[in-house]
Design a protein around this motif. Structure first.
Motif, PDB file in Angstrom:
ATOM      1  N   UNK A  22      29.480  60.462  24.391  1.00  0.00           N
ATOM      2  CA  UNK A  22      29.261  61.733  25.077  1.00  0.00           C
ATOM      3  C   UNK A  22      27.854  62.292  24.855  1.00  0.00           C
ATOM      4  N   UNK A  23      27.323  62.183  23.644  1.00  0.00           N
ATOM      5  CA  UNK A  23      25.984  62.710  23.384  1.00  0.00           C
ATOM      6  C   UNK A  23      24.943  61.983  24.226  1.00  0.00           C
ATOM      7  N   UNK A  24      25.077  60.657  24.332  1.00  0.00           N
ATOM      8  CA  UNK A  24      24.147  59.872  25.156  1.00  0.00           C
ATOM      9  C   UNK A  24      24.296  60.238  26.625  1.00  0.00           C
ATOM     10  N   UNK A  25      25.520  60.312  27.116  1.00  0.00           N
ATOM     11  CA  UNK A  25      25.754  60.600  28.531  1.00  0.00           C
ATOM     12  C   UNK A  25      25.250  61.987  28.919  1.00  0.00           C
ATOM     13  N   UNK A  26      25.315  62.922  28.001  1.00  0.00           N
ATOM     14  CA  UNK A  26      24.926  64.298  28.322  1.00  0.00           C
ATOM     15  C   UNK A  26      23.443  64.429  28.646  1.00  0.00           C
ATOM     16  N   UNK A  27      22.641  63.459  28.272  1.00  0.00           N
ATOM     17  CA  UNK A  27      21.187  63.551  28.469  1.00  0.00           C
ATOM     18  C   UNK A  27      20.715  62.892  29.756  1.00  0.00           C
ATOM     19  N   UNK A  28      21.622  62.202  30.494  1.00  0.00           N
ATOM     20  CA  UNK A  28      21.173  61.435  31.651  1.00  0.00           C
ATOM     21  C   UNK A  28      22.159  61.544  32.805  1.00  0.00           C
ATOM     22  N   UNK A  29      21.693  61.100  33.961  1.00  0.00           N
ATOM     23  CA  UNK A  29      22.535  61.068  35.153  1.00  0.00           C
ATOM     24  C   UNK A  29      23.478  59.862  35.040  1.00  0.00           C
ATOM     25  N   UNK A  30      24.771  60.115  35.089  1.00  0.00           N
ATOM     26  CA  UNK A  30      25.725  59.023  34.911  1.00  0.00           C
ATOM     27  C   UNK A  30      26.930  59.227  35.820  1.00  0.00           C
ATOM     28  N   UNK A  31      27.666  58.154  36.019  1.00  0.00           N
ATOM     29  CA  UNK A  31      28.915  58.210  36.782  1.00  0.00           C
ATOM     30  C   UNK A  31      29.917  57.260  36.139  1.00  0.00           C
ATOM     31  N   UNK A  32      31.183  57.640  36.222  1.00  0.00           N
ATOM     32  CA  UNK A  32      32.257  56.827  35.649  1.00  0.00           C
ATOM     33  C   UNK A  32      32.940  56.053  36.767  1.00  0.00           C
ATOM     34  N   UNK A  33      33.283  54.805  36.496  1.00  0.00           N
ATOM     35  CA  UNK A  33      33.852  53.937  37.521  1.00  0.00           C
ATOM     36  C   UNK A  33      35.106  53.245  36.999  1.00  0.00           C
ATOM     37  N   UNK A  34      36.110  53.199  37.852  1.00  0.00           N
ATOM     38  CA  UNK A  34      37.299  52.430  37.561  1.00  0.00           C
ATOM     39  C   UNK A  34      37.121  51.022  38.111  1.00  0.00           C
ATOM     40  N   UNK A  35      37.646  50.007  37.411  1.00  0.00           N
ATOM     41  CA  UNK A  35      37.618  48.659  37.971  1.00  0.00           C
ATOM     42  C   UNK A  35      38.309  48.622  39.331  1.00  0.00           C
ATOM     43  N   UNK A  36      37.776  47.847  40.224  1.00  0.00           N
ATOM     44  CA  UNK A  36      38.311  47.741  41.583  1.00  0.00           C
ATOM     45  C   UNK A  36      39.329  46.611  41.651  1.00  0.00           C
ATOM     46  N   UNK A  37      40.547  46.937  42.075  1.00  0.00           N
ATOM     47  CA  UNK A  37      41.630  45.954  42.150  1.00  0.00           C
ATOM     48  C   UNK A  37      41.906  45.638  43.617  1.00  0.00           C
ATOM     49  N   UNK A  38      41.956  44.348  43.913  1.00  0.00           N
ATOM     50  CA  UNK A  38      42.267  43.911  45.273  1.00  0.00           C
ATOM     51  C   UNK A  38      43.384  42.875  45.220  1.00  0.00           C
ATOM     52  N   UNK A  39      44.295  42.941  46.153  1.00  0.00           N
ATOM     53  CA  UNK A  39      45.352  41.934  46.241  1.00  0.00           C
ATOM     54  C   UNK A  39      45.496  41.502  47.694  1.00  0.00           C
ATOM     55  N   UNK A  40      45.868  40.257  47.861  1.00  0.00           N
ATOM     56  CA  UNK A  40      45.967  39.688  49.202  1.00  0.00           C
ATOM     57  C   UNK A  40      47.115  38.690  49.207  1.00  0.00           C
ATOM     58  N   UNK A  41      48.029  38.862  50.152  1.00  0.00           N
ATOM     59  CA  UNK A  41      49.144  37.936  50.287  1.00  0.00           C
ATOM     60  C   UNK A  41      48.767  36.829  51.258  1.00  0.00           C
ATOM     61  N   UNK A  42      48.931  35.605  50.825  1.00  0.00           N
ATOM     62  CA  UNK A  42      48.584  34.432  51.627  1.00  0.00           C
ATOM     63  C   UNK A  42      49.858  33.815  52.175  1.00  0.00           C
ATOM     64  N   UNK A  43      49.900  33.595  53.460  1.00  0.00           N
ATOM     65  CA  UNK A  43      51.075  33.031  54.107  1.00  0.00           C
ATOM     66  C   UNK A  43      50.883  31.543  54.373  1.00  0.00           C
ATOM     67  N   UNK A  44      51.962  30.788  54.179  1.00  0.00           N
ATOM     68  CA  UNK A  44      51.991  29.373  54.539  1.00  0.00           C
ATOM     69  C   UNK A  44      50.772  28.639  53.970  1.00  0.00           C
ATOM     70  N   UNK A  45      50.649  28.624  52.654  1.00  0.00           N
ATOM     71  CA  UNK A  45      49.476  28.082  51.973  1.00  0.00           C
ATOM     72  C   UNK A  45      49.731  26.665  51.485  1.00  0.00           C
ATOM     73  N   UNK A  46      48.765  25.782  51.738  1.00  0.00           N
ATOM     74  CA  UNK A  46      48.807  24.435  51.175  1.00  0.00           C
ATOM     75  C   UNK A  46      48.291  24.493  49.741  1.00  0.00           C
ATOM     76  N   UNK A  47      49.088  23.999  48.792  1.00  0.00           N
ATOM     77  CA  UNK A  47      48.723  24.017  47.379  1.00  0.00           C
ATOM     78  C   UNK A  47      48.764  22.598  46.819  1.00  0.00           C
ATOM     79  N   UNK A  48      47.859  22.273  45.911  1.00  0.00           N
ATOM     80  CA  UNK A  48      47.959  20.972  45.246  1.00  0.00           C
ATOM     81  C   UNK A  48      49.192  20.937  44.347  1.00  0.00           C
ATOM     82  N   UNK A  49      49.766  19.767  44.202  1.00  0.00           N
ATOM     83  CA  UNK A  49      50.901  19.602  43.295  1.00  0.00           C
ATOM     84  C   UNK A  49      50.357  19.476  41.880  1.00  0.00           C
ATOM     85  N   UNK A  50      50.332  20.578  41.174  1.00  0.00           N
ATOM     86  CA  UNK A  50      49.715  20.623  39.851  1.00  0.00           C
ATOM     87  C   UNK A  50      50.773  20.448  38.773  1.00  0.00           C
ATOM     88  N   UNK A  51      50.488  19.544  37.854  1.00  0.00           N
ATOM     89  CA  UNK A  51      51.320  19.349  36.671  1.00  0.00           C
ATOM     90  C   UNK A  51      50.429  19.456  35.449  1.00  0.00           C
TER      91      UNK A  51
END
Length: 353
Positions: free
Chosen positions: A190-219
């Motif tokens: 807080x002491x450091x932030x109080x002396x300068x221009x700053x902004x707080x950021x939340x991590x950006x979460x993205x999700x995407x549903x994939x339909x009819x996907x070809x996948x390798x047969x992984x073992x």
């Protein structure tokens, strides 16, 4: 043809197979080696929505700060050193700087400060350093690495005073700076932030549903799957690039590795920001818990990308961007508690751990 275009740049890919049940597995230590993570992507085959426990981990990742035009000598401020750096509660990285052209700074959670400087800035700073490994013809870039927790850098000592004077009076280095917010460490900033221009950021979460996907047969043995083709496929899925390779398409020649199967759906979810290794560890734990559920596909993938322009790569090793700047690892987890780890760097970095 230009000499630099005659051959594909060399890359480093280390593959390792082990088990979480093996007390000698190195995964936890390897995850800790990549201090600055920009993006974590997960692929869950045959899944339509993120399980609640996994979604809770994504949502609980701490926010981070962007400080505009931060004088780097502020990282040596005695109260900040004592309450944040020496306690391991903070890490940070210069933002918007390019490692092959600009002055770049990294403050690691172990208290090491790394400055990657051009020749003029290094001479102005006036402290001990070494030529960059990535100088091609002349020494036009130098690296200064200092352990701020070492007794030789104690406030008031000769080494400390020389570095502070160089950063405050001679070089006067300023840069936009990303600063992590570790659990319990917000008050120390807080002491450091109080002396300068700053902004707080939340991590950006993205999700995407994939339909009819070809996948390798992984073992878990993965004897039949080439790791380079597997990583290409994972990257294409994450970037939403089709791997169908139909005859009338010239956009991509990427294909799903053989042997393969078709799944009705899959979930691709990612989080971007200034992510700590501890955040990755928690996601790995929840991915393992997901695989323990009945009637799920026998594998999950997790890919972690480091910052391309970070001055450090694995551990305290120097990172350079001359042609590619790759810095990532990909983890395949299986139901039998085994995993396969792929660690990759660009053409000029040292071998991953």
């Amino acid at each position: 043809m230009f000499a630099g275009l005659e051959r594909t740049p060399r890359t480093l890919l280390v593959c390792e197979r082990s088990s979480f049940l093996d007390d000698k597995n190195r995964l936890s230590a390897q995850v800790e080696q990549l201090h600055f993570n920009y993006k974590v992507s997960m692929l869950l085959p045959d899944c339509s929505s993120a399980p609640s426990h996994l979604e809770a981990v994504f949502n609980s990742i701490n926010s981070f700060y962007l400080i505009r035009k931060l004088p780097i000598h502020e990282l040596l401020d005695i109260p900040f050193l004592e309450t944040a750096v020496h306690q391991g509660r903070v890490s940070g990285l210069s933002y918007g700087t390019r490692i092959d052209e600009d002055n770049c700074v990294a403050l690691m959670p172990n208290g090491h400060l790394t400055l990657s400087l051009d020749k003029d800035s290094f001479e102005l700073l006036g402290v001990e350093g070494k030529p960059s490994r990535f100088n091609q013809r002349t020494n036009n870039r130098f690296v200064v690495s200092v352990d701020l927790t070492d007794s030789a850098m104690a406030p008031g000592g000769r080494g400390y005073q020389r570095l502070v004077k160089g950063l405050r009076s001679r070089l006067q280095l300023k840069t936009d700076f990303l600063l992590s917010r570790h659990p319990g460490g917000g008050a120390s900033l807080q002491a450091l932030l109080s002396r300068y221009d700053w902004s707080e950021h939340r991590p950006e979460i993205r999700s995407h549903t994939l339909q009819d996907l070809s996948c390798p047969l992984l073992t878990s043995d993965l004897q039949s799957c080439d790791p380079h083709r597997l990583l290409e496929w994972l990257g294409a899925v994450d970037a939403h690039v089709s791997c169908e390779n139909v005859s009338n398409s010239f956009l991509s020649s990427l294909v799903c590795p053989e042997p393969q199967s078709r799944t009705s759906g899959a979930l691709s979810v990612s989080v971007c920001g200034l992510l700590r290794p501890q955040d990755v560890q928690r996601l790995i734990q929840q991915a393992r818990a997901y695989l323990e559920q009945p009637q799920v596909e026998p594998w999950v993938s997790l890919t972690v990308h480091g910052f391309v322009d970070s001055p450090v790569s694995w551990g305290d090793e120097e990172h350079g961007v001359l042609k590619g700047g790759e810095l990532f690892y990909s983890l395949l987890l299986f139901q039998d508690h085994t995993y396969q780890l792929h660690l990759a760097t660009g053409a000029h970095d040292t071998c991953p751990p």
